[in-house]
Write a protein that holds these residues in place. Structure first.
Motif, PDB file in Angstrom:
ATOM      1  N   GLY A 160       0.804  -1.217   0.000  1.00 59.40           N
ATOM      2  CA  GLY A 160       0.000   0.000   0.000  1.00 59.40           C
ATOM      3  C   GLY A 160       0.832   1.259   0.000  1.00 59.40           C
ATOM      4  N   ASP A 161       0.179   2.376  -0.345  1.00 63.39           N
ATOM      5  CA  ASP A 161       0.849   3.673  -0.227  1.00 63.39           C
ATOM      6  C   ASP A 161       1.045   3.949   1.267  1.00 63.39           C
ATOM      7  N   ALA A 162       1.704   5.036   1.593  1.00 62.94           N
ATOM      8  CA  ALA A 162       2.059   5.321   2.989  1.00 62.94           C
ATOM      9  C   ALA A 162       0.839   5.329   3.905  1.00 62.94           C
ATOM     10  N   GLY A 163      -0.245   5.975   3.484  1.00 62.79           N
ATOM     11  CA  GLY A 163      -1.451   6.040   4.317  1.00 62.79           C
ATOM     12  C   GLY A 163      -2.095   4.682   4.510  1.00 62.79           C
ATOM     13  N   THR A 164      -2.202   3.927   3.442  1.00 60.44           N
ATOM     14  CA  THR A 164      -2.788   2.592   3.514  1.00 60.44           C
ATOM     15  C   THR A 164      -1.944   1.676   4.387  1.00 60.44           C
ATOM     16  N   ARG A 193       0.182   2.479   6.805  1.00 59.89           N
ATOM     17  CA  ARG A 193       0.106   2.863   8.229  1.00 59.89           C
ATOM     18  C   ARG A 193      -1.223   2.445   8.854  1.00 59.89           C
ATOM     19  N   ALA A 194      -2.302   2.635   8.124  1.00 61.18           N
ATOM     20  CA  ALA A 194      -3.621   2.236   8.644  1.00 61.18           C
ATOM     21  C   ALA A 194      -3.689   0.722   8.837  1.00 61.18           C
ATOM     22  N   ALA A 195      -3.156  -0.019   7.881  1.00 68.15           N
ATOM     23  CA  ALA A 195      -3.159  -1.481   7.993  1.00 68.15           C
ATOM     24  C   ALA A 195      -2.291  -1.928   9.156  1.00 68.15           C
ATOM     25  N   LEU A 196      -1.142  -1.288   9.342  1.00 73.15           N
ATOM     26  CA  LEU A 196      -0.274  -1.657  10.460  1.00 73.15           C
ATOM     27  C   LEU A 196      -0.943  -1.338  11.798  1.00 73.15           C
ATOM     28  N   GLU A 197      -1.638  -0.226  11.873  1.00 76.26           N
ATOM     29  CA  GLU A 197      -2.342   0.119  13.117  1.00 76.26           C
ATOM     30  C   GLU A 197      -3.442  -0.902  13.422  1.00 76.26           C
ATOM     31  N   GLU A 198      -4.177  -1.305  12.409  1.00 74.33           N
ATOM     32  CA  GLU A 198      -5.204  -2.340  12.602  1.00 74.33           C
ATOM     33  C   GLU A 198      -4.565  -3.661  12.998  1.00 74.33           C
ATOM     34  N   LEU A 199      -3.462  -3.979  12.387  1.00 73.78           N
ATOM     35  CA  LEU A 199      -2.731  -5.200  12.728  1.00 73.78           C
ATOM     36  C   LEU A 199      -2.276  -5.163  14.184  1.00 73.78           C
ATOM     37  N   ARG A 200      -1.762  -4.016  14.611  1.00 74.94           N
ATOM     38  CA  ARG A 200      -1.334  -3.847  16.006  1.00 74.94           C
ATOM     39  C   ARG A 200      -2.504  -4.127  16.961  1.00 74.94           C
ATOM     40  N   LYS A 201      -3.680  -3.613  16.652  1.00 78.98           N
ATOM     41  CA  LYS A 201      -4.850  -3.829  17.508  1.00 78.98           C
ATOM     42  C   LYS A 201      -5.211  -5.313  17.591  1.00 78.98           C
ATOM     43  N   LEU A 239      12.145  -4.951   3.825  1.00 80.60           N
ATOM     44  CA  LEU A 239      11.853  -4.579   2.438  1.00 80.60           C
ATOM     45  C   LEU A 239      11.925  -3.058   2.279  1.00 80.60           C
ATOM     46  N   PRO A 240      12.898  -2.558   1.517  1.00 80.50           N
ATOM     47  CA  PRO A 240      13.061  -1.106   1.380  1.00 80.50           C
ATOM     48  C   PRO A 240      11.824  -0.372   0.871  1.00 80.50           C
ATOM     49  N   ARG A 241      10.981  -1.007   0.091  1.00 84.15           N
ATOM     50  CA  ARG A 241       9.820  -0.308  -0.466  1.00 84.15           C
ATOM     51  C   ARG A 241       8.684  -0.141   0.546  1.00 84.15           C
ATOM     52  N   VAL A 242       8.734  -0.836   1.664  1.00 84.41           N
ATOM     53  CA  VAL A 242       7.685  -0.706   2.682  1.00 84.41           C
ATOM     54  C   VAL A 242       7.850   0.650   3.365  1.00 84.41           C
ATOM     55  N   THR A 243       6.769   1.397   3.425  1.00 87.30           N
ATOM     56  CA  THR A 243       6.833   2.790   3.872  1.00 87.30           C
ATOM     57  C   THR A 243       6.839   2.984   5.388  1.00 87.30           C
ATOM     58  N   CYS A 244       6.453   1.975   6.144  1.00 83.22           N
ATOM     59  CA  CYS A 244       6.335   2.153   7.606  1.00 83.22           C
ATOM     60  C   CYS A 244       7.267   1.206   8.366  1.00 83.22           C
TER      61      CYS A 244
END
Length: 181
Positions: free
Chosen positions: A60-64, A66-74, A100-105
């Motif tokens: 995903g792009d940076a916003g997607t 980060r949102a997915a990682l936050e949901e994953l954290r929960k 992976l260098p392309r991962v934004t978060c």
């Protein structure tokens, strides 16, 4: 509430492929299908959403991402607690994404790994209320297996410590400190 038996975290590396021809490498997260996500649980129930969330983090792009990682954290380490069985199964994929260098978060992924490595809340509860250990679904075991899964992939630390991105290097140093304790 019954959950599937928790198995030991996989020792199979998910961060690199074993090329059959010596040329090709596996796509990121190629081992996601080997985990029985519908048979293990996250904080919401069956962990079937975790592969999609990991894919969103990876692609995903940076916003997607980060949102997915936050949901994953929960779903796997909410409020610093290892909340269910799925945490240990998710850790190898977090390590893969962190590299992976392309991962934004990536710094946030490494911070999540540190939170999992630091998690000892259930052990603390069990020290005061030993009856927790007698439950069919033992959260102390989930917590220990999740920490073991983080340690099992710690060979990636030197590469991440050497990363040019200072946020990644700093988060990795904190994770390395947590693993040294």
């Amino acid at each position: 509430m019954r959950t599937a038996p928790t198995q030991q975290p996989s020792t199979q590396r998910t961060d690199r492929a074993t090329p059959s021809t010596g040329v090709a490498t596996a796509a990121p997260l190629s081992a996601l299908g080997r985990v029985p996500w519908s048979e293990i649980r996250d904080s919401t129930g069956p962990a079937v959403a975790i592969p999609l969330l990991l894919t969103d983090v990876a692609c995903g792009d940076a916003g997607t991402a980060r949102a997915a990682l936050e949901e994953l954290r929960k779903r796997i380490c909410q409020y610093g607690f290892v909340v269910e069985q799925a945490t240990a199964a998710t850790v190898p994929f977090l390590w893969e994404l962190a590299q992976l260098p392309r991962v934004t978060c990536r710094p946030q992924i490494i911070q999540l790994l540190k939170n999992i490595a630091d998690a000892r809340q259930w052990e603390s509860v069990a020290a005061i209320y030993p009856k927790v250990l007698n439950r069919r679904e033992n959260p102390v075991v989930w917590e220990r297996r999740a920490r073991q899964a983080v340690r099992a992939r710690s060979g990636a630390l030197p590469m991440l410590l050497a990363d040019r991105d200072q946020d990644i290097a700093r988060a990795t140093a904190e994770l390395a400190d947590a693993l040294a304790e």
